[in-house]
Write an enzyme that holds these catalytic residues in place. Structure first.
Site, PDB file in Angstrom:
ATOM      1  N   ARG A   1     -10.149   5.587  -9.264  1.00 41.30           N
ATOM      2  CA  ARG A   1     -10.306   5.249  -7.855  1.00 41.30           C
ATOM      3  C   ARG A   1     -11.032   3.919  -7.676  1.00 41.30           C
ATOM      4  O   ARG A   1     -10.711   3.134  -6.786  1.00 41.30           O
ATOM      5  CB  ARG A   1     -11.066   6.356  -7.136  1.00 41.30           C
ATOM      6  CG  ARG A   1     -11.238   6.125  -5.652  1.00 41.30           C
ATOM      7  CD  ARG A   1      -9.906   5.956  -4.962  1.00 41.30           C
ATOM      8  NE  ARG A   1     -10.017   6.087  -3.524  1.00 41.30           N
ATOM      9  CZ  ARG A   1      -8.993   5.954  -2.688  1.00 41.30           C
ATOM     10  NH1 ARG A   1      -7.793   5.688  -3.167  1.00 41.30           N
ATOM     11  NH2 ARG A   1      -9.157   6.084  -1.402  1.00 41.30           N
ATOM     12  N   HIS A  17      -4.563  -5.448   0.722  1.00 42.40           N
ATOM     13  CA  HIS A  17      -3.522  -4.420   0.843  1.00 42.40           C
ATOM     14  C   HIS A  17      -3.877  -3.381   1.908  1.00 42.40           C
ATOM     15  O   HIS A  17      -3.006  -2.851   2.598  1.00 42.40           O
ATOM     16  CB  HIS A  17      -3.348  -3.748  -0.523  1.00 42.40           C
ATOM     17  CG  HIS A  17      -2.167  -2.831  -0.600  1.00 42.40           C
ATOM     18  ND1 HIS A  17      -0.870  -3.254  -0.362  1.00 42.40           N
ATOM     19  CD2 HIS A  17      -2.071  -1.500  -0.878  1.00 42.40           C
ATOM     20  CE1 HIS A  17      -0.047  -2.223  -0.501  1.00 42.40           C
ATOM     21  NE2 HIS A  17      -0.753  -1.155  -0.807  1.00 42.40           N
ATOM     22  N   ASP A  18      -5.151  -3.084   2.035  1.00 38.39           N
ATOM     23  CA  ASP A  18      -5.618  -2.112   3.028  1.00 38.39           C
ATOM     24  C   ASP A  18      -5.210  -2.463   4.455  1.00 38.39           C
ATOM     25  O   ASP A  18      -5.206  -1.588   5.325  1.00 38.39           O
ATOM     26  CB  ASP A  18      -7.146  -2.006   2.979  1.00 38.39           C
ATOM     27  CG  ASP A  18      -7.604  -0.760   2.234  1.00 38.39           C
ATOM     28  OD1 ASP A  18      -6.739  -0.040   1.699  1.00 38.39           O
ATOM     29  OD2 ASP A  18      -8.817  -0.507   2.207  1.00 38.39           O
ATOM     30  N   SER A  57       3.361   0.265   1.474  1.00 33.29           N
ATOM     31  CA  SER A  57       3.071   0.345   0.050  1.00 33.29           C
ATOM     32  C   SER A  57       4.117   1.232  -0.644  1.00 33.29           C
ATOM     33  O   SER A  57       5.306   1.006  -0.460  1.00 33.29           O
ATOM     34  CB  SER A  57       1.643   0.891  -0.123  1.00 33.29           C
ATOM     35  OG  SER A  57       1.192   0.767  -1.433  1.00 33.29           O
ATOM     36  N   ASP A  62      -3.049  -9.807   0.756  1.00 38.30           N
ATOM     37  CA  ASP A  62      -2.672  -8.662  -0.073  1.00 38.30           C
ATOM     38  C   ASP A  62      -2.211  -9.173  -1.437  1.00 38.30           C
ATOM     39  O   ASP A  62      -1.131  -9.748  -1.562  1.00 38.30           O
ATOM     40  CB  ASP A  62      -1.540  -7.893   0.627  1.00 38.30           C
ATOM     41  CG  ASP A  62      -1.117  -6.634  -0.136  1.00 38.30           C
ATOM     42  OD1 ASP A  62      -1.573  -6.437  -1.273  1.00 38.30           O
ATOM     43  OD2 ASP A  62      -0.332  -5.856   0.428  1.00 38.30           O
TER      44      ASP A  62
END
Lengths: 376, 376
Positions: free
Chosen positions: B219, B349-350, B149, B316
Site C-alpha cells: 500500500r 493519479h488520485d 484507472s 499523473d
C-alpha cells in the site's frame, strides 16, 4: 594501461563527534588512491560515493575478473579525471559495509557488534571523517571534490564545511535535499527491512540470519527509481519471460522486468548490510544545508568559495534537473563560479554512472582546466 | 438530497469461463444501483472500479458515518452523472474482497477456501461477468460504461468485447496497457506480500494470520505512485513530525510523510485481502488489447463503435496523459467519435477521484449530451 587498485585502511583512535551528539572511536576507513600526489600536494581529488558503492572507485584488483571500480569509466589514466595528472582518493564512508567501520563491527566501548546501535551518521559527519583522512595523508587542500547522487551531497557539503580546503566541486545528479517523494521511497524500503522478521530489531547477526526479504524489496524499489520509464520500456517493455504466452500466474515470473528486478534484489540481499541501508538512506533524508538558514539555499551556499560543476540528466526523476538548477541558482545568487550541464540521456538517475560521451566530455573539459591551474 | 445506497447480491450458478482456461461457478456479484431504469431501458450507466474500490460507488448507507461511495462526487442526484436521469450500476469485481466471490470464499467444487487457488481473472473476464449481471437486470445496451484507472481499462474493454451493448464509454486516467515501470511497481508490491512469512503460499486464512507486513509495504508503494511529487511536497514537504528537531533515528518516524504512509499502510492491511491484491494487480499487468493485433492499438480498437470520452491529468505519472493520447490517436485513426480532456490538476493519479471543477464540468457536459439522446 590497466589501473591496478589496492585497498588500504586507516585507523582513527580519536573519537569523531557526530551531529547526533554521539561519537565513534577506534574506527577504520577503507580507502584507495590512484595516481601520484605531486610535490606541492595540489593535485588531490576526493571522490565521494553514493548508497551502494565504496572506496573502490577505479581500476581493477589483480586476478579478479569484473573488479572494475564503480566509476572506472570516469577515473583512470587518460580518462576524464586523469590519474596521470590527478591523485584520486576513494573512501568508504563510516557506517557502510565495504570495509570501513560499520554496524557489522564491534563497538570498542562494549565489545559487542554495533548492529542497530551504530550511531546515526550524516553527510556532514562523513565529510568530517574524510577531512581527517586527508589530514593523515598530508593533504591540506583538494584540487577537487566530486560525487554523484548522495556523493554529490557530500561534495556540496565539503564546500560549506571546509571552504578553504576545496578549490573545485563537481556535484553530479544530486539535489540540495530530498523531496517528500524521495523520502517516501526510502521509508518504504526501510519498513520492508525493519519489518522482516529476520531483522530482529537490527541485531540479526547474533541470530545468524539476514533480513534478505526486506533487502530484496528495498533494492527492487531503489532500482525502479534509478531507471527512467523510457529506458525500462526500451530494455524490457512488456516482454514475457516465457516467449509469447501468458501463463496466468500471480506468484511466478511472467514479465522480463520482474525477472530482472528479482535478480537485482537477490544479488543485493547477499552482500549489502541491512543496518547500513537504514543508515545511508537516513543520511540522504537528513541532508538539507538550507534548513539551518530558514530554508534559504542561497544563504546556505554563501559559505562556499569553490568553483562548481553541476551536471544533471534529463530523464533522472529521482534527482531531477530542476533540483540541480536550484543549486546553480543559489550559487549564482552568491556570484560563485559555476558551470552547469544538463545532459540529454535516456537512462534516468543511473546515467551518472554510465559512459555517455557528452557527459564525459563535460567532466573532462572541467578537469582539464583544473589541471592547467596547478601545472601552470 | 442524500442518495441512499443499498448493497445487493446476485448469484450465478452457470460456470463463467475465464481467459486462463479455468472457470468459476456458483459465484456472487455484489452490486448497487442508483436512480431508476427508464421504460425502454436506455439510461443505464455501468461504473467499473479500480484496485481498492467496490460496487459502493455513490450514496451513503443509512446510519453509517463516512460511508459515501468512492465516486460520490461524480455520481448522484444533480451530479455530473445525474442519478435523476441515469440508472447507475456499480459492481464489485470477481476476485475482489468487498462482497463478490473472491479468494476468501469457498470453492463449491472442493468445499475449501480458495485462497491462492482462486483462478487468475482478467479485465476481459470481469467484463464478461458484468455482462451477465446486465443480462439478469434485463439491460441489453448501456447508455454508457465508465471507469478510472483499472476501471477505465474495463470500460475500454467493454467497447471491444460487446460493441453492440455500449453506446458511450468514458475512459478516465487510464492506459491501453501498463508500462514496464507500472508492472515493476506491481511486482515489488506482490513480492512484499508473497514473501511475508504470514502469507503461507496464499493459504494464510487457515493459519489464522494475515500478511499485514506485506500489505502495508504494498500500500505504501501504491500510495506514492498515486500522488504527484508536487502534491507530496505541498502537503508534507520535509516537515518533521516532532516539530523542528531531528531526532536521529532510522527506525522511528522522523518526517510527516513517513507518518502518513505508515498510517495508510496500517489501515489498508486491516481490510484488504492479500490474494485479491495479487489478482487485481495481475489483471492490470495483463490488460493489453493491442497484444492480439501485433501491438497495433489502432487495429485493436477497430472493433469499438462507442462514442468516447478520454480524460487524463497532467501530473499523473502512473497513467500519464501520453497514454490516454495513445488511445485517442488509435480511435481517431479508426474515425471514431472521441472527446479528450487533459486536466491541469496537481494531484497525480488520485485526481480522477477528486472534485476538480474543470474535470467535473467536462464529464457533466458529456453525460448531458447522452441524456439528451434518450430524452429526445
Amino acid at each position: 594501461m590497466t589501473l591496478i587498485a589496492e585497498p588500504k585502511s586507516m585507523q582513527f583512535e580519536q573519537p569523531l563527534p557526530l551531529r547526533s551528539g554521539a561519537s565513534v572511536r577506534g574506527y577504520d576507513l577503507a580507502y584507495e588512491t590512484y595516481g601520484t600526489l605531486n610535490a606541492d600536494k595540489s593535485n588531490a581529488v576526493l571522490v565521494c560515493h553514493a548508497l551502494n558503492a565504496s572506496h573502490h572507485v577505479a581500476g581493477v584488483y589483480p586476478g579478479q575478473d569484473n573488479s572494475e571500480g564503480w566509476w572506472d569509466t570516469m577515473i583512470g589514466p587518460g580518462k576524464p579525471v586523469d590519474t596521470d595528472r590527478f591523485f584520486v582518493i576513494g573512501v568508504n564512508n563510516l557506517g557502510s559495509c565495504f570495509g570501513s567501520t560499520g554496524p557489522m563491527h564491534r563497538n570498542p566501548d562494549t565489545g559487542k557488534v554495533y548492529g542497530a546501535d551504530f550511531p546515526v551518521v550524516t553527510v556532514e559527519d562523513w565529510v568530517d571523517a574524510q577531512a581527517r583522512l586527508l589530514d593523515r595523508l598530508g593533504i591540506a587542500q583538494l584540487a577537487a571534490v566530486m560525487g554523484g547522487s548522495l556523493g554529490g551531497m557530500q561534495a556540496l557539503s565539503w564546500t560549506l564545511q571546509y571552504p578553504d580546503r576545496v578549490r573545485h566541486a563537481a556535484v553530479i545528479a544530486s539535489a540540495p535535499n530530498l523531496t517528500a517523494e524521495n523520502i517516501a521511497f526510502n521509508e518504504v524500503a526501510r519498513r520492508a527491512i525493519v519489518t522482516d522478521p529476520d531483522f530482529h530489531g537490527g541485531h540479526f547477526y547474533e541470530h545468524g540470519v539476514v533480513p534478505q526479504r526486506g533487502l530484496r524489496i528495498a533494492r527492487m524499489i531503489g532500482h525502479i527509481t534509478y531507471l527512467s520509464d523510457d529506458v525500462m520500456n526500451e530494455k524490457f517493455g512488456r516482454q514475457l519471460r516465457s516467449g509469447l504466452d501468458i501463463r496466468y500466474t500471480t506468484q511466478d515470473i511472467e514479465f522480463q522486468i520482474e525477472s530482472y528486478l528479482r535478480y537485482q534484489g537477490d544479488k543485493f540481499s547477499e552482500y549489502f548490510d541491512a543496518n547500513t541501508y537504514l543508515l545511508i538512506t537516513r543520511a540522504l533524508d537528513y541532508f538539507d544545508p538550507a534548513s539551518r538558514h530558514d530554508g534559504n539555499l542561497s544563504k546556505a551556499l554563501a559559505a562556499a568559495t569553490a568553483r562548481f560543476l553541476l551536471v544533471s540528466f534529463t530523464t533522472d526523476w529521482r534527482f531531477s534537473p530542476k533540483r540541480s538548477r536550484e543549486i546553480v541558482k543559489a550559487l549564482l545568487e552568491n556570484r560563485r563560479n559555476c558551470s552547469y550541464a544538463e545532459i540529454d540521456a535516456p537512462h534516468g538517475h543511473d546515467a551518472f554512472l554510465l559512459d555517455d560521451p557528452r557527459y564525459m566530455s563535460v567532466v573532462r573539459a572541467w578537469f582539464d582546466r583544473i589541471a592547467a591551474e596547478f601545472q601552470a
